[in-house]
Design an enzyme around this catalytic site. Structure first.
Site, short mmCIF file in Angstrom:
data_model
loop_
_atom_site.label_atom_id
_atom_site.label_comp_id
_atom_site.label_asym_id
_atom_site.label_seq_id
_atom_site.Cartn_x
_atom_site.Cartn_y
_atom_site.Cartn_z
N LYS A 1 44.49 62.17 -89.67
CA LYS A 1 44.02 61.97 -88.06
C LYS A 1 43.15 63.23 -87.54
CE LYS A 1 45.28 59.21 -84.64
NZ LYS A 1 45.52 57.80 -84.44
N GLY B 1 51.48 46.77 -69.58
CA GLY B 1 50.09 47.20 -70.08
C GLY B 1 49.52 46.04 -70.55
N VAL B 2 48.66 45.48 -69.70
CA VAL B 2 47.63 44.20 -70.23
C VAL B 2 46.34 44.79 -70.55
CG1 VAL B 2 49.26 41.99 -69.59
CG2 VAL B 2 48.15 43.39 -67.61
N GLY B 3 46.03 45.58 -71.15
CA GLY B 3 44.77 46.06 -71.66
C GLY B 3 44.21 45.31 -72.55
N HIS B 4 43.69 45.93 -73.89
CA HIS B 4 42.99 45.10 -74.75
C HIS B 4 44.14 44.48 -75.44
CE1 HIS B 4 39.79 48.05 -74.22
NE2 HIS B 4 39.05 47.12 -74.54
N VAL B 5 45.14 45.20 -76.01
CA VAL B 5 46.09 44.77 -76.75
C VAL B 5 46.85 43.73 -76.04
CG1 VAL B 5 48.17 45.05 -78.14
CG2 VAL B 5 46.18 46.44 -78.42
P1 NAD Z 1 44.12 49.78 -73.25
O1 NAD Z 1 43.71 51.34 -72.65
O2 NAD Z 1 43.18 48.93 -73.43
O3 NAD Z 1 45.29 49.38 -72.39
C1 NAD Z 1 46.39 50.03 -72.22
C2 NAD Z 1 46.87 49.49 -70.49
O4 NAD Z 1 48.02 50.01 -70.27
C3 NAD Z 1 45.76 49.45 -69.67
O5 NAD Z 1 45.20 48.29 -68.95
C4 NAD Z 1 46.37 50.41 -68.53
O6 NAD Z 1 45.73 50.17 -67.20
C5 NAD Z 1 47.73 50.30 -68.68
N1 NAD Z 1 48.44 51.25 -68.33
C6 NAD Z 1 48.31 52.69 -68.42
N2 NAD Z 1 49.52 53.13 -67.78
C7 NAD Z 1 50.29 52.11 -67.52
C8 NAD Z 1 51.70 52.22 -66.73
N3 NAD Z 1 52.16 53.19 -66.32
N4 NAD Z 1 52.41 51.09 -66.57
C9 NAD Z 1 51.70 49.92 -66.95
N5 NAD Z 1 50.43 49.74 -67.50
C10 NAD Z 1 49.92 51.00 -67.78
O7 NAD Z 1 44.77 50.25 -74.65
P2 NAD Z 1 44.95 49.19 -75.81
O8 NAD Z 1 43.97 49.32 -76.83
O9 NAD Z 1 45.32 47.90 -75.36
O10 NAD Z 1 46.26 49.94 -76.55
C11 NAD Z 1 47.63 49.99 -75.94
C12 NAD Z 1 48.65 50.47 -76.74
O11 NAD Z 1 48.60 49.99 -77.91
C13 NAD Z 1 48.41 52.03 -76.68
O12 NAD Z 1 49.63 52.96 -76.73
C14 NAD Z 1 47.38 52.09 -78.13
O13 NAD Z 1 47.70 53.30 -78.70
C15 NAD Z 1 48.53 51.27 -78.99
N6 NAD Z 1 47.60 50.67 -79.97
C16 NAD Z 1 46.48 49.92 -79.96
C17 NAD Z 1 45.87 49.38 -81.00
C18 NAD Z 1 44.40 48.72 -80.81
O14 NAD Z 1 44.00 48.05 -81.77
N7 NAD Z 1 43.86 48.52 -79.56
C19 NAD Z 1 46.18 49.61 -82.27
C20 NAD Z 1 47.54 50.37 -82.49
C21 NAD Z 1 48.10 50.84 -81.36
#
Ligand code: NAD
Length: 348
Positions: A78, A178-182
């Site tokens: 990392k 959390g409804v972001g990317h994943v």
């Molecule tokens: P992202 O930032 O696109 O989505 C995270 C979402 O969580 C955002 O919409 C944010 O507004 C929301 N959020 C933040 N605080 C919150 C709260 N208190 N309550 C509810 N929602 C909240 O990130 P991502 O890429 O979707 O990743 C999500 C998680 O998965 C992270 O922990 C990341 O480390 C993990 N992860 C992601 C990947 C990947 O391929 N993107 C791979 C492995 C692990």
């Protein structure tokens, strides 16, 4: 100087300071028995260098376990940059980081993590070949989130099969924090299967999207961890399974993508005591690194990636069975299985 609990079996720890660009970064290589150490680069405004160092040590070990359990020919590493990803990014900074990564001679391969984008990876790639997570192309895979989400979806199916003895998700309720990317991609899969979705987020736009496209019901951010549902899928923050929240959980299964969901290993025991099945996060969320791994071979093959992402189902079933037989928490069993894979590669 270094917290001994964090420094467990690491092969290499490097600190880089480039005066001209202002770069301050740690790169931790935990283990290369299975292959070059791969793991994302995080940019974060750490309060001090010790916090950054401890994060690099902790996260690189996690990557060794994640890569081992995903069956990848990669070790764990990392990089962390001390800085604000909104205000401190410059081309010079990423070029300097590229030179630092190159100086490790391939022991560490970087990709995106918190605070980093595909564009940043492209700038790093002007100075080194040891970069993945580049925009889609012949030898690159693009955004890892769809693969991460697909792996979580497979993992939820495994947990539902194991805990509820159901082959289909239809009619079940899944709460997604959390409804972001994943989270959005995951909701897409679950919606197609006829799952009722409860979602929470701090960004209204993301909630609107989930309501409009997946018929989701919005739940307040301080309620999502105590709703009644078949599955809780944390896809936002780490350390959300802690002394405060575990007492209020009303779900039989926790299976989500957020990294480091347990505040500490002992919280896995608390979940087991409450008869809640926990899908270890680094196993269920490995889809993204599997996709990145496809890039590191230099010959990206989406079928190979999909096969490995499908296999997350079987890996989790294996963990659940072993944890049940041994009467131990799934997180501890997963760590042990990862250590066994690494140890056997080391001895070979
Ligand atoms: P992202 O930032 O696109 O989505 C995270 C979402 O969580 C955002 O919409 C944010 O507004 C929301 N959020 C933040 N605080 C919150 C709260 N208190 N309550 C509810 N929602 C909240 O990130 P991502 O890429 O979707 O990743 C999500 C998680 O998965 C992270 O922990 C990341 O480390 C993990 N992860 C992601 C990947 C990947 O391929 N993107 C791979 C492995 C692990």
């Amino acid at each position: 100087m270094i917290d001994k609990n964090q420094f467990r079996g690491h092969e290499q720890l490097a600190y880089f300071h480039d005066k001209e660009s202002g770069l301050k970064a740690f790169i931790a290589v935990h283990d290369t028995s299975l292959g070059p150490a791969a793991g994302g680069c995080r940019m974060w405004p750490y309060d001090n260098e010790m916090d950054a160092l401890n994060d690099a040590l902790r996260l690189s070990r996690g990557m060794s376990y994640k890569n081992a359990m995903a069956g990848l020919p990669l070790g764990g590493g990392k990089a962390v940059i001390i800085g604000n990803s909104k205000t401190d990014k410059t081309d010079a900074l990423f070029k300097a980081l590229g030179r630092c990564i190159d100086s490790l001679g391939g022991a560490y391969i970087t990709a995106e993590d918190v605070g980093m984008t595909e564009q940043d990876m492209m700038m790093i790639a002007t100075e080194t070949d040891y970069v993945a997570g580049l925009p889609q192309g012949d030898h690159a895979s693009g955004d890892p989130s769809p693969f991460t989400a697909k792996g979580i979806y497979n993992g939820i199916k495994a947990a539902v099969k194991y805990k509820l003895d159901k082959d289909s998700l239809e009619g079940l309720t899944v709460a997604v924090q959390g409804v972001g990317h994943v989270g959005q991609y995951l909701c897409g899969h679950l919606h197609k299967d006829g799952v009722k979705l409860l979602v929470s987020d701090i960004v209204q736009e993301n909630l609107d999207y989930a309501v409009e496209h997946f018929g989701a019901t919005v739940v307040a951010t301080d309620e999502i961890l105590s709703v009644k549902a078949d599955v809780l899928s944390p896809c936002a923050l780490g350390a959300i399974l802690n002394d405060d929240t575990i007492a209020h959980l009303k779900v039989p299964i926790i299976a989500g993508g957020a990294n480091n969901q347990l505040a500490s290993d002992s919280h896995g025991i608390r979940l087991m005591d409450k008869d809640i099945l926990f899908a270890p996060d680094y196993v269920i969320n490995a889809g993204g690194i599997i996709n990145v791994s496809g890039e590191t071979t230099g010959d990206y093959d989406v079928n190979w990636v999909n096969e490995k992402v499908e296999n997350i189902y079987h890996t989790l079933i294996h963990i659940f069975e072993r944890a049940n037989q041994e009467g131990r928490p799934t997180n501890i069993v997963a760590d042990e299985m990862a250590e066994e894979i690494i140890a056997s590669a080391k001895s070979a």
